[in-house]
Design an enzyme around this catalytic site. Structure first.
Site, short mmCIF file in Angstrom:
data_model
loop_
_atom_site.label_atom_id
_atom_site.label_comp_id
_atom_site.label_asym_id
_atom_site.label_seq_id
_atom_site.Cartn_x
_atom_site.Cartn_y
_atom_site.Cartn_z
N LYS A 190 -7.59 0.95 1.14
CA LYS A 190 -7.04 -0.39 1.15
C LYS A 190 -8.08 -1.49 0.93
O LYS A 190 -8.43 -1.74 -0.22
CB LYS A 190 -6.20 -0.59 2.41
CG LYS A 190 -5.01 0.41 2.40
CD LYS A 190 -3.92 0.17 3.40
CE LYS A 190 -2.71 1.04 3.10
NZ LYS A 190 -2.45 2.13 4.02
N TYR A 194 -0.08 7.80 10.39
CA TYR A 194 0.10 8.25 9.01
C TYR A 194 -1.26 8.41 8.38
O TYR A 194 -2.12 7.54 8.51
CB TYR A 194 0.92 7.21 8.24
CG TYR A 194 1.12 7.53 6.77
CD1 TYR A 194 1.89 8.62 6.38
CD2 TYR A 194 0.55 6.73 5.78
CE1 TYR A 194 2.09 8.92 5.02
CE2 TYR A 194 0.75 7.01 4.43
CZ TYR A 194 1.51 8.11 4.06
OH TYR A 194 1.70 8.38 2.73
N ASP A 233 -9.14 7.59 10.97
CA ASP A 233 -8.53 7.16 9.72
C ASP A 233 -8.46 5.65 9.75
O ASP A 233 -7.60 5.05 10.41
CB ASP A 233 -7.13 7.78 9.57
CG ASP A 233 -6.47 7.36 8.26
OD1 ASP A 233 -7.00 6.44 7.59
OD2 ASP A 233 -5.42 7.93 7.92
C1 LIG Z 1 -2.18 3.61 3.66
C2 LIG Z 1 -2.73 4.65 4.56
C3 LIG Z 1 -3.07 5.94 4.10
C4 LIG Z 1 -2.75 6.39 2.70
O1 LIG Z 1 -3.41 5.67 1.73
P1 LIG Z 1 -2.82 5.68 0.22
O2 LIG Z 1 -3.84 4.91 -0.55
O3 LIG Z 1 -1.47 5.05 0.30
O4 LIG Z 1 -2.74 7.11 -0.20
C5 LIG Z 1 -3.70 6.80 4.96
N1 LIG Z 1 -3.96 6.45 6.22
C6 LIG Z 1 -3.64 5.25 6.72
C7 LIG Z 1 -3.98 4.90 8.12
C8 LIG Z 1 -2.98 4.32 5.90
O5 LIG Z 1 -2.62 3.14 6.42
#
Ligand SMILES: *Cc1c(COP(=O)(O)O)cnc(C)c1O
Length: 426
Positions: free
Chosen positions: A266, A143, A238
């Site tokens: 995060k 994701y 990511d």
């Molecule tokens: C949480 C997450 C996102 C999205 O971040 P948001 O702050 O919720 O938009 C993108 N990539 C990864 C791997 C994530 O865990």
């Protein structure tokens, strides 16, 4: 109705779609009423009935120090008094940028944004702008936020591109997104052989936390790097979830693979809306105002969020922080596994730093399809059993779990005991 969560859920559903501002919070996968949280401290939060839970989601990763860490609270309180937002540059943005670059050697420059979605979307635009190419490669089960081009599932073969996974995303918008199976070396090689000259970037969660917890094998991560280099594509890690969570240098530090661009979020905000993307100077200087790739944000580098992020980074940079966190997290997964084995429950689990995953099966899955063979009913029974016993894990089997520095040995032991009781009553 006397349950305060039920009352709030009904009120919420009248004014907010599904009663929540992010879908997974609605408990749709596991059933039941979402808990409305009224406060948190350390490893715990309390719902609207004032019931306490040991928190294993930690706001889905950011709360690595636990809730309300005194140094972070102090930094935020001080920042708030100096103003919420200026829309003009501040010294604190430089300090946070310097702190991030010092910890992630693959990044020479960084831009701050407000969410992981925004960071991933911007990194993608930058990769396309810098390479002059269109095609992007992603993996099923990873994701990267909800930008249109990334809400996509695999097409029917390597020659075909993806299909949107959300209404409102026209097929044309994902026609340049190639979705491959995670850890499938052969498919990866074939995709680059077929499309290599058109690929702008390959984006991957090198330790995936959005299909529970699945590691890229070392060979797979290495091959991603080699193929991108060979074909002039950019490798994007990511690390919104893994950054400062699996270790002080992220998944790239754990795997020893250097990406071109890194996406963070995060933990770097410590619970405030803050995310970032960065990489080599020559690529980052393609961004506006220096270069032709446009990117902007009213609240980017927000002074309160950067204060929170900086204070968090300072705490996690202290010697021994990750060793202690990793040990505690291992104790949890090993204990859960032993409890499951003792009760004859098929189970396996893995962890890295303060991030973990467990599976109600004997193997550790290598890809999304295998994760999804988990027995839903069994997972839901475990989820609700734990919830009843005051243990809050992610309300969906395809999510990772998080341990914070505030979790005590007693919290871990209580969690394992609760799980064992549930396994024994199967
Ligand atoms: C949480 C997450 C996102 C999205 O971040 P948001 O702050 O919720 O938009 C993108 N990539 C990864 C791997 C994530 O865990």
């Amino acid at each position: 109705m006397t349950d305060q969560n039920d009352i709030l859920f009904e009120r919420a559903r009248a004014v907010i779609p599904g009663g929540v501002n992010s879908p997974v919070r609605a408990f749709k996968a596991v059933g039941g009423t979402p808990r409305f949280i009224q406060r948190a401290q350390g490893a715990y939060f309390w719902d609207a009935n004032d019931k306490r839970y040991i928190d294993y989601i930690g706001s889905w990763g950011p709360m690595i120090l636990g809730h309300g860490h005194p140094a972070v609270v102090e930094a935020v309180q001080k920042a708030v008094l100096e103003g919420f937002s200026y829309g003009a540059p501040t010294e604190r943005e430089i300090e946070l940028a310097e702190a991030i670059l010092a910890l992630v050697p693959s990044m020479e420059m960084v831009r701050l944004v407000s969410s992981g979605t925004e960071a991933a979307m911007s990194a993608l635009r930058l990769a396309r702008g810098a390479t002059g190419r269109k095609t992007i490669v992603k993996f099923e089960g990873c994701y990267h936020g909800h930008a249109d081009a990334l809400l996509v599932k695999a097409g029917s073969g390597l020659a075909t591109f993806g299909n949107p996974t959300s209404a409102g995303v026209p097929p044309e918008v994902v026609q340049h997104t190639l979705v491959l199976e995670y850890n499938n070396l052969q498919q990866l090689d074939e995709a680059f052989a077929l499309h290599g000259q058109d690929i702008a970037c390959l984006m991957i969660e090198a330790i995936a936390g959005n299909m529970n917890f699945v590691r890229a094998t070392p060979e797979f991560a290495k091959r991603c790097r080699e193929l991108c280099t060979q074909h002039g594509a950019l490798l994007i890690f990511d690390e919104v979830m893994t950054g400062f969570r699996v270790g002080l240098h992220g998944a790239q530090g754990v795997l020893g693979v250097t990406p071109d661009l890194t996406v963070l979020g995060k933990v770097i905000g410590g619970g405030m809306p803050l995310a970032a993307f960065g990489g080599p100077r020559a690529i980052m200087e393609q961004l506006a105002p220096l270069g032709p790739v446009y990117q902007a944000g009213t609240l980017s580098g927000n002074p309160v969020a950067t204060a929170c992020g900086l204070a968090t980074l300072k705490e996690i940079s202290k010697p021994g922080f990750y060793e202690a966190l990793a040990k505690k997290t291992r104790t949890l997964v090993d204990g859960l596994k032993a409890a499951a084995v003792a009760e004859g429950q098929p189970f396996n689990a893995d962890s890295e730093g303060g991030m973990f995953g467990f599976f109600l099966m004997n193997e550790l899955p290598q890809n999304y399809a295998t994760v999804m063979t988990t027995d839903n009913a069994q997972f839901n029974a475990l989820f609700h059993g734990l919830l009843d016993r005051g243990v809050y894990i992610a309300p969906a089997l395809y999510e990772a779990g998080f341990v914070s520095a505030a979790h005590s040995e007693d919290d871990i032991a209580a969690t394992i005991a609760a799980a064992r009781e549930i396994f024994s009553k199967r």
